[in-house]
Design a protein around this motif. Sequence first.
Motif, PDB file in Angstrom:
ATOM      1  N   ALA A 124       0.833  -1.207   0.000  1.00  0.00           N
ATOM      2  CA  ALA A 124       0.000   0.000   0.000  1.00  0.00           C
ATOM      3  C   ALA A 124       0.865   1.253   0.000  1.00  0.00           C
ATOM      4  O   ALA A 124       0.561   2.222  -0.695  1.00  0.00           O
ATOM      5  CB  ALA A 124      -0.930  -0.008   1.209  1.00  0.00           C
ATOM      6  N   HIS A 125       1.941   1.234   0.767  1.00  0.00           N
ATOM      7  CA  HIS A 125       2.839   2.390   0.820  1.00  0.00           C
ATOM      8  C   HIS A 125       3.499   2.645  -0.535  1.00  0.00           C
ATOM      9  O   HIS A 125       3.590   3.782  -0.990  1.00  0.00           O
ATOM     10  CB  HIS A 125       3.910   2.171   1.891  1.00  0.00           C
ATOM     11  N   LEU A 126       3.947   1.578  -1.196  1.00  0.00           N
ATOM     12  CA  LEU A 126       4.614   1.727  -2.487  1.00  0.00           C
ATOM     13  C   LEU A 126       3.636   2.064  -3.609  1.00  0.00           C
ATOM     14  O   LEU A 126       4.030   2.665  -4.608  1.00  0.00           O
ATOM     15  CB  LEU A 126       5.384   0.455  -2.836  1.00  0.00           C
ATOM     16  N   SER A 127       2.377   1.667  -3.451  1.00  0.00           N
ATOM     17  CA  SER A 127       1.381   1.903  -4.499  1.00  0.00           C
ATOM     18  C   SER A 127       0.775   3.292  -4.433  1.00  0.00           C
ATOM     19  O   SER A 127       0.143   3.733  -5.391  1.00  0.00           O
ATOM     20  CB  SER A 127       0.258   0.874  -4.385  1.00  0.00           C
ATOM     21  N   LYS A 128       0.954   3.970  -3.305  1.00  0.00           N
ATOM     22  CA  LYS A 128       0.374   5.296  -3.138  1.00  0.00           C
ATOM     23  C   LYS A 128       1.016   6.256  -4.133  1.00  0.00           C
ATOM     24  O   LYS A 128       2.235   6.338  -4.241  1.00  0.00           O
ATOM     25  CB  LYS A 128       0.617   5.788  -1.710  1.00  0.00           C
ATOM     26  N   GLN A 129       0.180   6.958  -4.887  1.00  0.00           N
ATOM     27  CA  GLN A 129       0.712   7.918  -5.853  1.00  0.00           C
ATOM     28  C   GLN A 129       1.037   9.213  -5.131  1.00  0.00           C
ATOM     29  O   GLN A 129       0.188   9.803  -4.476  1.00  0.00           O
ATOM     30  CB  GLN A 129      -0.292   8.185  -6.960  1.00  0.00           C
TER      31      GLN A 129
END
Length: 77
Positions: A62-67
Motif C-alpha cells: 500500500a505504501h509503495l502503491s500510493k501515488q
Amino acid sequence: MAESNNQTAARAHRPPLTAAFVCNVAMPFLEQLWPADAGDHFRASRVEFLKGIRSLIDDRIAHLSKQEHKGTHVPVE
C-alpha cells in the motif's frame, strides 16, 4: 595408506545427517511429550505468525502503491 582408504570407505557408507533425524527420531519423541492440545496451539500460532507477515507485506505494498504528487499544478497565461 591402507588405513586411510578404510577411513574413507567408512565415511562413504555413513548415512548423511539430514532432516531424516528430525522426522524419524525427534518428532515421534516430542509427540509423546506434548499433549494434542499443545500441537493445536502451535499450529494456530504458525497461522497467526503468517497472518502478521501478510499484514506487513500488505502495508508495504500500500505504501509503495500510493501515488505521490510531485510539485504543484500552475496554470500558464
